[in-house]
Design a protein around this motif. Structure first.
Motif, PDB file in Angstrom:
ATOM      1  N   ASP A  91       0.829  -1.217   0.000  1.00  0.00           N
ATOM      2  CA  ASP A  91       0.000   0.000   0.000  1.00  0.00           C
ATOM      3  C   ASP A  91       0.859   1.262   0.000  1.00  0.00           C
ATOM      4  OD1 ASP A  91      -2.563  -1.169  -0.110  1.00  0.00           O
ATOM      5  OD2 ASP A  91      -2.463  -1.623   2.026  1.00  0.00           O
ATOM      6  N   VAL A  94       2.330   1.594  -3.525  1.00  0.00           N
ATOM      7  CA  VAL A  94       1.309   2.030  -4.481  1.00  0.00           C
ATOM      8  C   VAL A  94       1.017   3.510  -4.302  1.00  0.00           C
ATOM      9  CG1 VAL A  94      -1.135   1.799  -5.108  1.00  0.00           C
ATOM     10  CG2 VAL A  94       0.273  -0.248  -4.809  1.00  0.00           C
ATOM     11  N   ASP A  95       0.881   3.950  -3.057  1.00  0.00           N
ATOM     12  CA  ASP A  95       0.619   5.372  -2.803  1.00  0.00           C
ATOM     13  C   ASP A  95       1.735   6.243  -3.371  1.00  0.00           C
ATOM     14  OD1 ASP A  95      -1.769   4.789  -1.551  1.00  0.00           O
ATOM     15  OD2 ASP A  95      -0.940   4.926   0.483  1.00  0.00           O
ATOM     16  N   LEU A  98       1.483   6.285  -7.210  1.00  0.00           N
ATOM     17  CA  LEU A  98       0.351   7.102  -7.648  1.00  0.00           C
ATOM     18  C   LEU A  98       0.644   8.595  -7.480  1.00  0.00           C
ATOM     19  CD1 LEU A  98      -2.666   5.014  -6.332  1.00  0.00           C
ATOM     20  CD2 LEU A  98      -2.052   5.445  -8.725  1.00  0.00           C
ATOM     21  N   LYS A  99       1.322   8.937  -6.407  1.00  0.00           N
ATOM     22  CA  LYS A  99       1.658  10.345  -6.163  1.00  0.00           C
ATOM     23  C   LYS A  99       2.520  10.898  -7.296  1.00  0.00           C
ATOM     24  CE  LYS A  99       4.855  11.837  -3.434  1.00  0.00           C
ATOM     25  NZ  LYS A  99       5.803  11.760  -2.402  1.00  0.00           N
ATOM     26  N   ARG A 115      -6.319   9.839  -9.702  1.00  0.00           N
ATOM     27  CA  ARG A 115      -5.430   8.989  -8.891  1.00  0.00           C
ATOM     28  C   ARG A 115      -6.267   8.082  -7.998  1.00  0.00           C
ATOM     29  NH1 ARG A 115      -2.474  13.555  -9.033  1.00  0.00           N
ATOM     30  NH2 ARG A 115      -0.409  13.266  -9.912  1.00  0.00           N
ATOM     31  N   ASP A 116      -7.318   8.655  -7.400  1.00  0.00           N
ATOM     32  CA  ASP A 116      -8.207   7.861  -6.543  1.00  0.00           C
ATOM     33  C   ASP A 116      -8.896   6.757  -7.342  1.00  0.00           C
ATOM     34  OD1 ASP A 116      -7.512   9.478  -4.413  1.00  0.00           O
ATOM     35  OD2 ASP A 116      -9.374  10.647  -4.458  1.00  0.00           O
ATOM     36  N   ARG A 119      -6.425   4.026  -7.915  1.00  0.00           N
ATOM     37  CA  ARG A 119      -6.261   3.298  -6.648  1.00  0.00           C
ATOM     38  C   ARG A 119      -7.452   2.381  -6.384  1.00  0.00           C
ATOM     39  NH1 ARG A 119      -2.645   2.564  -2.308  1.00  0.00           N
ATOM     40  NH2 ARG A 119      -3.732   0.989  -1.113  1.00  0.00           N
ATOM     41  N   PHE A 122      -7.117  -0.612  -8.557  1.00  0.00           N
ATOM     42  CA  PHE A 122      -6.083  -1.487  -7.997  1.00  0.00           C
ATOM     43  C   PHE A 122      -6.635  -2.276  -6.810  1.00  0.00           C
ATOM     44  CE2 PHE A 122      -2.839  -2.188  -4.741  1.00  0.00           C
ATOM     45  CZ  PHE A 122      -1.930  -2.973  -5.440  1.00  0.00           C
ATOM     46  N   ASP A 123      -7.309  -1.583  -5.893  1.00  0.00           N
ATOM     47  CA  ASP A 123      -7.855  -2.249  -4.715  1.00  0.00           C
ATOM     48  C   ASP A 123      -8.872  -3.324  -5.097  1.00  0.00           C
ATOM     49  OD1 ASP A 123      -6.258  -0.692  -3.070  1.00  0.00           O
ATOM     50  OD2 ASP A 123      -7.863   0.737  -2.578  1.00  0.00           O
ATOM     51  N   HIS A 144     -16.312   5.892  -8.947  1.00  0.00           N
ATOM     52  CA  HIS A 144     -15.039   6.590  -9.155  1.00  0.00           C
ATOM     53  C   HIS A 144     -14.911   7.034 -10.611  1.00  0.00           C
ATOM     54  CE1 HIS A 144     -13.410   5.648  -5.212  1.00  0.00           C
ATOM     55  NE2 HIS A 144     -13.969   4.465  -5.335  1.00  0.00           N
ATOM     56  N   LEU A 165       1.538  -0.663 -11.491  1.00  0.00           N
ATOM     57  CA  LEU A 165       1.501  -0.831 -10.041  1.00  0.00           C
ATOM     58  C   LEU A 165       2.001  -2.222  -9.660  1.00  0.00           C
ATOM     59  CD1 LEU A 165      -1.874   0.980  -9.286  1.00  0.00           C
ATOM     60  CD2 LEU A 165       0.452   1.883  -9.121  1.00  0.00           C
TER      61      LEU A 165
END
Length: 183
Positions: A91, A94-95, A98-99, A115-116, A119, A122-123, A144, A165
């Motif tokens: 996690d 991945v963060d 993504l940033k 980005r959300d 994510r 991905f989740d 989303h 990712l």
């Protein structure tokens, strides 16, 4: 080795994967001709081996020009996550990816929504293990949408980034199923 000798080249199976991958420094792209010169095989053999490494998830490819055709191969960014003893939880990795990931959008808020959305995709893949594009559109897009009015352009934006990712395996050529093979 003379040009004539090299024209017969080595059999692709004889070229160790690591020898070919060692020619890729970071995420810098290379053409099949560049790789063929570097490892002393024919361009055809280099292309075959590069495509095999794409199917294995070690490399990615992109056609950057149609006429005359020009394709480049590169290591996905996810290949570098976890190197150098980086044992952070997935996690966190991945963060961080993504940033730093480039997102389309005219405002910072729009890019954050996107980005959300990546994510969330991905989740969802991590939770399911395997999904096809239709499942992403059905399960993730409604909550989303990230400013997209239709799921098709949304999915193009997601698919272009999801494979970078950690643990994500793109569908093989002609396939439709995305897999998560990470922790």
């Amino acid at each position: 080795m003379s040009e004539d000798d090299r024209s017969w080249g080595q059999f692709v199976e004889e070229v160790p994967d690591q020898s070919l991958l060692a020619e890729f420094e970071g995420a810098e792209p290379h053409t099949a001709a560049e790789i063929a010169d570097a490892i002393a095989v024919t361009e055809y053999e280099a292309t075959s081996k590069l495509d095999a490494l794409c199917r294995a998830g070690e490399l990615r490819r992109k056609q950057i020009r149609e006429e005359p055709p020009l394709t480049v191969w590169f290591r996905p960014r996810a290949a570098f996550v976890g190197e150098d003893g980086d044992d952070r939880p997935v996690d966190e990795r991945v963060d961080e990816l993504l940033k730093d990931m480039e997102m389309p959008g005219v405002s910072g808020m729009m890019r954050d929504w996107r980005r959300d959305a990546v994510r969330a995709a991905f989740d969802r893949l991590r939770e399911a293990g395997e999904l096809d594009a239709e499942a992403f559109k059905r399960d993730v897009y409604p909550s989303h949408a990230a400013g997209y009015d239709e799921p098709e352009p949304w999915w193009e934006m997601i698919a272009e980034r999801l494979g970078d990712l950690p643990g994500v395996v793109d569908p093989r050529w002609g396939g439709e199923t995305w897999r998560y093979d990470g922790p």
